[in-house]
Design an enzyme around this catalytic site. Structure first.
Site, PDB file in Angstrom:
ATOM      1  N   ARG A  32      30.077  44.602  31.540  1.00 15.11           N
ATOM      2  CA  ARG A  32      29.988  43.877  30.078  1.00 15.11           C
ATOM      3  C   ARG A  32      31.291  43.396  29.681  1.00 15.11           C
ATOM      4  NH1 ARG A  32      25.379  43.033  31.347  1.00 15.11           N
ATOM      5  NH2 ARG A  32      23.493  43.438  30.120  1.00 15.11           N
TER       6      ARG A  32
ATOM      7  N   GLU B 130      29.945  35.642  24.699  1.00 10.33           N
ATOM      8  CA  GLU B 130      29.255  34.718  25.721  1.00 10.33           C
ATOM      9  C   GLU B 130      28.179  33.833  25.161  1.00 10.33           C
ATOM     10  OE1 GLU B 130      27.515  36.863  29.113  1.00 10.33           O
ATOM     11  OE2 GLU B 130      29.376  38.021  29.518  1.00 10.33           O
TER      12      GLU B 130
ATOM     13  N   HIS C 154      28.788  34.933  33.922  1.00 10.19           N
ATOM     14  CA  HIS C 154      27.836  35.996  33.963  1.00 10.19           C
ATOM     15  C   HIS C 154      26.562  35.534  34.859  1.00 10.19           C
ATOM     16  CE1 HIS C 154      26.120  39.425  31.375  1.00 10.19           C
ATOM     17  NE2 HIS C 154      25.720  39.461  32.599  1.00 10.19           N
TER      18      HIS C 154
END
Lengths: 327, 327
Positions: B239, B268, B287
Site C-alpha cells: 500500500r 489513488e 495498482h
C-alpha cells in the site's frame, strides 16, 4: 603461447586486466599456464604486440584493421562478442590460416534475464503504462500471469537457450525455432526455421535471439509481422537487421502489436530525431541486454581457455565459427 | 447457504458471473453444492438481496455502506481483496457477529511475477533508459545478473512469499522480514520486523509486500531510506502508506536511490500534476500488480469455498482476518 588482448576503441565494457587473466588462468589448470600475455588499448599497443602474437583476443573491428602480413605468427583469434556478421563479407581480409572463435556462452545468463524482464514487461502492459505516466494519466488495466501462455524463441544458441529456460520457470509454453529440430529441454517443441510462418499466429510473445546471417536478415518482415496475433509482443536481443524495422514500427504505431522491447536497432547508436524514439508502445534499451561488466571478462577468458584446451587435445574448439555458415 | 455476490462500483476487474460460480462450485465438491447465489452490480441489486443473505462476497466499500440492521442474517463476509486497512478504523460499523475473510492467496502468482519484473527492470537500469528514450539519448550502460545479489522482502504472506520464490529462481540472496522469524523455503534468512534497520544497508533491492497496519504505516520513512545503500532500488506492491512518500521521492530526485517501481501510491488515483508523475527514475503502474482478470474470479471463489469447508468442519477459516491485528 604469446597472447595479446586488445581493447576495442570505444567499447563501453571494462577492459580485461592482468588480474582478470591471472584469475581465469588459475581456474583453468594446466591450459592456463605458460603463456606470455600482453594487454593493449591504443593502436601503438597493438602494433608493438601483433608481430609476435600467436593468439589475439579482441573485437571484429580490430581484426579488420590488421594490415596484410602484419600478424605473421597469428593462428587463433578470439572475438569478445558472439555475432560475427561484420566479418562475414570481409572473410578475405582475415589473416590466412587463423582459427576464429566467438564468445558465444558468455552472454547467456544476462541475456536470459533480459528476455524474462522484457516478456514480463510486455505481459504487464509496461509500454502502455510508461506512456501514461509521461502524460500523467492513471488508467488501470490488469494483466494475467505467464503460465500457459505461448512464447516463440527464434534461435536456441546461448542467448535463446537461456531465454527459453527462464520463460519455462514461469510455466510458459515455449516454441523454439532453429535450423536443426532436435528437442530442447526448455521448449515444448522445436520447429525448423522454415516452419516459422506456421507458429507465428499462436506466438503471443516473439523473441529474436538468433545470429544475423544472410538467411536471417530481415527475418521478421512486414508479412510475418502480419501473421502475429493482435496484441502480440516482440523482443529483439539479436541484431537490428533481423527485423524489417519500418514494418515493425508501423505495426506498433498502428496498434497491431501491443508492444515491443528492443535492445538492437538500425542504426546504432540510434540518432536523435529518429522515428524509433517516438514510436508508440516501444521500450528501447541501448544494446546492453547481453553484457555483464562484473562477470563478462572472467567468463570470456574461461571460454577462450576452454577452446585452447580443445585445440591442444586435438578436438574442434566448441566456439570455432564458420564464416561460410555465418555463425 | 444464501450467498450474495456484489460487484464494487468502479471496480475495473470483470464481475463474478454465474458461470464463474458454477465452475468453482463444481471443482469444490460437496461444499460447493446446495447454495442459493445471487449476483448484483447496482444498489438496488444489493438492497433486494441483503435482507436474506447469509454470506456476502464483495469489497470493503460495499460492506461499509451497509446500514445498521440491514443484513440481519449475515454471518460471513468474503472480501475480494487482501488488504483490510480501510475496515480497521470502521470495525464498529461492521454487522455484529460476522466472520470476515480476506482474499489473500488469489494474488500471489501475479504479484510474484510483478516483483520479478520490477527487480529485473531495476537491475537493468530501465528507469534510466526510459528517461533517456524520452529525451532521444543513446547512452550505453551495462548491468549484471541477479545471481548472488541481495533482495529484502518485507512481508512473507501470499504476495511476499511468491515474490521471494521468483527472486530465488534467479539465485538471488533473499532476506525475508516478518513478525515471526521461522525459516521460509525461499529466503536465505528471515528476520523480525525489529531487525529491518540492520538489514537495510545490505539490501540492494527492497520489496514492500506487507499489509498496511498501524505498525507498518510509514515503515519506509526518511531515516530508513537513508540506511539503504546508494543506488538501491525500491519496489512497493503493498500500500502507498507503507512509505513516507515525499521522502522516497526526495531520495529518487536526489539520486540516492537508482530507481523505484511502484504500484501503489497516496492518493489513488494519482491526480494529474502530482509530484509523483515527474519524479526521476520512478516507474509507476496503476495498482495492478496483484490482479489477474483471467484467473482472479475462479481463484477467489475457490478460496471462499475452501474457507466455507473449514467453517463446516469446525476449523478456523484460513482467511479469517483479525481487525485488531489489522490483517
Amino acid at each position: 603461447m604469446r597472447i595479446h588482448i586488445q581493447k576495442q576503441p570505444g567499447d563501453p565494457m571494462p577492459a580485461i586486466t592482468p588480474l582478470h587473466w591471472r584469475e581465469a588462468a588459475s581456474r583453468a589448470g594446466d591450459v592456463g599456464q605458460g603463456h606470455e600475455v600482453s594487454f593493449g588499448e591504443t593502436a601503438a599497443d597493438l602494433a608493438a604486440a601483433i608481430g609476435e602474437a600467436e593468439a589475439l583476443i579482441t573485437a571484429d573491428t580490430v581484426v579488420l584493421g590488421l594490415r596484410p602480413g602484419e600478424a605473421p605468427r597469428l593462428r587463433l583469434v578470439f572475438l569478445l562478442h558472439a555475432g560475427i556478421n561484420a566479418l562475414v563479407p570481409e572473410a578475405g581480409r582475415l589473416p590466412p590460416g587463423v582459427t576464429l572463435l566467438n564468445n558465444s556462452g558468455a552472454h547467456g545468463d544476462k541475456a536470459g534475464e533480459y528476455v524474462a524482464m522484457a516478456v514480463l514487461m510486455l505481459a504487464n502492459h509496461l509500454p502502455r503504462f510508461i506512456a501514461q505516466q509521461s502524460r500523467e494519466v492513471w488508467d488501470r488495466r490488469f494483466a494475467s500471469v505467464l503460465a500457459g501462455r505461448r512464447a516463440t524463441v527464434v534461435g536456441l544458441g546461448a542467448l535463446g537457450g537461456h531465454a527459453a529456460r527462464r520463460l519455462r520457470w514461469f510455466d510458459m509454453r515455449v516454441t523454439g525455432v532453429r535450423t536443426r529440430t532436435e528437442p530442447h529441454p526448455d521448449c515444448e517443441r522445436v520447429v525448423a526455421a522454415e516452419a516459422l510462418d506456421a507458429v507465428l499466429p499462436e506466438s503471443e510473445f516473439l523473441v529474436l535471439a538468433c545470429p544475423l546471417t544472410p538467411r536471417t536478415q530481415g527475418l521478421l518482415d512486414r508479412r510475418r509481422l502480419g501473421r502475429l496475433p493482435r496484441e502480440a509482443g516482440v523482443v529483439n536481443i539479436g541484431r537490428g537487421e533481423l527485423v524489417e524495422q519500418e514494418a515493425l514500427l508501423d505495426a506498433l504505431d498502428g496498434g497491431h502489436l501491443a508492444g515491443a522491447v528492443l535492445d538492437v536497432f538500425v542504426p546504432e547508436p540510434v540518432p536523435p530525431g529518429h522515428r524509433l524514439w517516438r514510436t508508440r508502445n516501444l521500450v528501447m534499451t541501448p544494446h546492453m541486454s547481453a553484457g555483464d561488466p562484473l562477470s563478462y571478462n572472467l567468463s570470456s577468458l574461461a571460454i577462450f581457455l576452454e577452446n585452447l584446451r580443445a585445440l591442444r587435445e586435438g578436438r574442434r574448439p566448441p566456439n570455432q565459427v564458420d564464416l561460410a555458415r555465418g555463425y
